[in-house]
Motif scaffolding. Structure first.
Motif, short mmCIF file in Angstrom:
data_model
loop_
_atom_site.label_atom_id
_atom_site.label_comp_id
_atom_site.label_asym_id
_atom_site.label_seq_id
_atom_site.Cartn_x
_atom_site.Cartn_y
_atom_site.Cartn_z
N MET A 1 8.57 -94.03 -97.88
CA MET A 1 8.17 -94.54 -99.08
C MET A 1 7.23 -93.38 -99.40
SD MET A 1 8.92 -98.10 -100.70
CE MET A 1 10.11 -98.38 -100.00
N PHE A 2 7.57 -93.42 -101.30
CA PHE A 2 6.24 -92.53 -102.01
C PHE A 2 5.53 -93.98 -102.24
CE2 PHE A 2 9.50 -89.32 -101.47
CZ PHE A 2 9.11 -88.50 -100.41
N LYS A 3 4.42 -93.62 -102.75
CA LYS A 3 3.39 -94.91 -103.27
C LYS A 3 2.85 -93.91 -104.56
CE LYS A 3 -0.45 -97.16 -103.99
NZ LYS A 3 0.25 -98.06 -104.80
N ARG A 4 2.62 -92.41 -104.74
CA ARG A 4 2.16 -91.55 -106.51
C ARG A 4 3.38 -90.01 -106.19
NH1 ARG A 4 -3.59 -91.82 -107.23
NH2 ARG A 4 -3.25 -93.77 -107.68
N VAL A 5 4.08 -90.35 -107.12
CA VAL A 5 4.22 -89.48 -106.61
C VAL A 5 3.95 -88.11 -108.33
CG1 VAL A 5 6.59 -89.69 -105.96
CG2 VAL A 5 7.29 -89.88 -108.24
N VAL A 6 4.92 -86.48 -108.21
CA VAL A 6 4.10 -85.97 -108.93
C VAL A 6 5.82 -85.31 -109.95
CG1 VAL A 6 3.94 -83.97 -110.44
CG2 VAL A 6 2.49 -85.68 -109.21
N LEU A 7 6.59 -85.87 -110.95
CA LEU A 7 7.84 -85.37 -111.14
C LEU A 7 7.88 -84.30 -112.37
CD1 LEU A 7 10.74 -86.31 -111.59
CD2 LEU A 7 10.26 -87.61 -113.15
N LYS A 8 8.23 -83.21 -111.70
CA LYS A 8 8.41 -81.82 -112.27
C LYS A 8 9.94 -81.79 -113.53
CE LYS A 8 7.96 -77.73 -113.96
NZ LYS A 8 8.94 -77.05 -114.62
N LEU A 9 9.50 -82.09 -114.85
CA LEU A 9 10.65 -81.80 -115.20
C LEU A 9 10.87 -80.30 -116.36
CD1 LEU A 9 10.52 -85.51 -116.96
CD2 LEU A 9 12.36 -85.07 -114.77
N SER A 10 12.09 -80.14 -116.90
CA SER A 10 12.27 -78.95 -117.40
C SER A 10 12.16 -79.42 -118.40
CB SER A 10 13.80 -77.91 -117.50
OG SER A 10 13.93 -77.34 -118.54
N GLY A 11 11.82 -78.43 -120.01
CA GLY A 11 11.12 -78.79 -121.40
C GLY A 11 13.10 -79.11 -121.62
N GLU A 12 14.02 -78.52 -121.12
CA GLU A 12 15.78 -78.01 -121.55
C GLU A 12 16.42 -79.38 -121.58
OE1 GLU A 12 14.01 -75.74 -120.09
OE2 GLU A 12 14.59 -73.82 -120.43
N PHE A 13 15.42 -80.32 -120.83
CA PHE A 13 16.00 -81.76 -120.49
C PHE A 13 15.73 -82.31 -121.74
CE2 PHE A 13 15.10 -81.84 -115.01
CZ PHE A 13 16.16 -80.94 -115.19
N LEU A 14 15.02 -82.45 -122.65
CA LEU A 14 14.58 -82.76 -123.83
C LEU A 14 15.67 -82.74 -124.77
CD1 LEU A 14 11.00 -83.29 -123.83
CD2 LEU A 14 12.92 -84.83 -122.61
N ALA A 15 16.44 -80.59 -124.85
CA ALA A 15 16.66 -79.96 -125.83
C ALA A 15 17.90 -80.83 -126.54
CB ALA A 15 16.19 -79.00 -125.29
N ASN A 16 18.74 -80.27 -127.73
CA ASN A 16 19.03 -80.65 -127.87
C ASN A 16 20.73 -79.65 -126.77
OD1 ASN A 16 19.56 -78.00 -129.07
ND2 ASN A 16 19.32 -78.39 -130.83
N GLU A 17 22.12 -79.80 -127.31
CA GLU A 17 23.58 -78.95 -126.32
C GLU A 17 22.69 -77.48 -126.58
OE1 GLU A 17 26.42 -78.96 -130.11
OE2 GLU A 17 26.87 -80.42 -128.97
N ASP A 217 23.76 -90.16 -110.73
CA ASP A 217 23.28 -91.52 -111.40
C ASP A 217 22.85 -92.17 -109.85
OD1 ASP A 217 23.73 -94.05 -112.13
OD2 ASP A 217 24.89 -94.39 -110.49
N GLY A 218 21.33 -92.58 -109.80
CA GLY A 218 20.35 -93.40 -108.56
C GLY A 218 19.96 -92.07 -108.27
N ASN A 219 19.96 -91.39 -108.11
CA ASN A 219 19.22 -90.34 -107.30
C ASN A 219 17.63 -90.35 -107.32
OD1 ASN A 219 21.50 -89.04 -105.97
ND2 ASN A 219 20.68 -86.81 -107.01
N LEU A 220 17.46 -90.95 -108.61
CA LEU A 220 15.64 -90.95 -108.65
C LEU A 220 15.57 -92.69 -108.24
CD1 LEU A 220 13.10 -89.63 -109.73
CD2 LEU A 220 13.95 -90.20 -111.89
N ARG A 221 16.08 -93.61 -108.39
CA ARG A 221 15.76 -94.78 -107.45
C ARG A 221 16.09 -94.63 -106.45
NH1 ARG A 221 16.00 -100.31 -108.70
NH2 ARG A 221 16.08 -99.69 -110.82
N ARG A 222 16.96 -94.23 -105.61
CA ARG A 222 16.53 -93.36 -104.16
C ARG A 222 15.52 -93.36 -103.49
NH1 ARG A 222 21.85 -90.26 -103.35
NH2 ARG A 222 21.59 -91.09 -101.31
N LEU A 223 15.30 -92.23 -104.56
CA LEU A 223 13.78 -90.89 -104.13
C LEU A 223 12.98 -91.97 -104.34
CD1 LEU A 223 14.66 -87.27 -105.99
CD2 LEU A 223 14.00 -88.74 -103.14
N PHE A 224 12.80 -93.66 -104.91
CA PHE A 224 12.05 -94.07 -104.73
C PHE A 224 11.68 -94.75 -103.96
CE2 PHE A 224 11.00 -93.34 -109.77
CZ PHE A 224 10.42 -91.89 -109.60
#
Length: 235
Positions: A1-17, A217-224
């Motif tokens: 189980m991970f205690k401290r993680v760095v999550l790398k996100l793409s800027g496009e995840f915040l973008a419009n369609e 659905d649920g992937n990030l929670r499962r990783l945590f």
């Protein structure tokens, strides 16, 4: 189980369609997903976000001085960090933005020990401004920050790609997904996980990487929670 993680996100995840700019609705949906995944866990979360929804140096900065084009991209990551902070706090999760490029009116300067203290207090920390120098990607920033703050893993979030494949699954329906790889496997097979500098750093310091679909659905929670999701890369 991970205690401290760095999550790398793409800027496009915040973008419009269209994949450009910032959509407040899209940003809040992503923030809600992250907040729900953190609920009930002891995970300390730091985020590095790209700026591709605003600027890509090799494309938008064609004909410009290369360093200048990269600095413009770094400013784009700060805008995204501020937008994600606003979205995270709108769903009730305390968040701090720290920037490698000093802009005290909108973000704290990146100071390693201060970042770690924020994490220990349960705040999500978003790193903007890249690593403060041109010619490095946010992939490299993710690995550098992970090593500096003592993170257990770098989580490489993808959209509609649930791991590392031997070829592009969006083009090849027969592509094979890997459950686990070593860093050297990624180098030898020239798999597109992250840029070469970032991958070399992870290999040298034995820092694990997980490539996964954040919107499944649920992937990030499962990783945590310590479950296996996506593709695990480690030495």
């Amino acid at each position: 189980m991970f205690k401290r993680v760095v999550l790398k996100l793409s800027g496009e995840f915040l973008a419009n369609e269209n994949g450009f700019g910032i959509s407040p609705e899209t940003s809040r949906r992503l923030a809600g997903l992250i907040k729900d995944a953190l609920e009930g866990t002891q995970v300390e979360l730091a985020i590095v976000i790209g700026g591709g929804n605003f600027w890509r140096g090799e494309r938008n900065g064609k004909g410009m001085d290369a360093a200048t084009a990269d600095y413009i991209g770094m400013l784009g990551t700060v805008m995204n960090a501020m937008a994600l902070q606003d979205a995270m706090e709108s769903v009730g999760r305390p968040t701090r933005v720290m920037s490698s490029i000093h802009m005290a009116a909108v973000a704290e300067p990146y100071i390693r020990r201060r970042a770690m203290r924020h994490l220990e207090k349960g705040r999500v920390v978003i790193f903007g401004g890249g690593n403060g120098a041109p010619f490095f990607t946010t992939d490299t920033t993710s690995t550098l920050r992970a090593m500096e703050i003592g993170a257990d893993v770098v989580l490489m979030a993808k959209n509609k790609v649930d791991g590392v494949y031997d070829s592009d699954p969006r083009k090849n329906p027969d592509a094979t997904r890997f459950d686990a790889l070593t860093h050297q496997d990624v180098v030898d097979q020239r798999l597109e996980v992250m840029d070469a500098t970032a991958l070399t750093l992870c290999m040298d310091k034995n820092l694990p990487i997980v490539v996964f679909d954040i919107f499944q659905d649920g992937n990030l929670r499962r990783l945590f929670a310590g479950e296996r999701v996506g593709t695990l890369i480690q030495s």
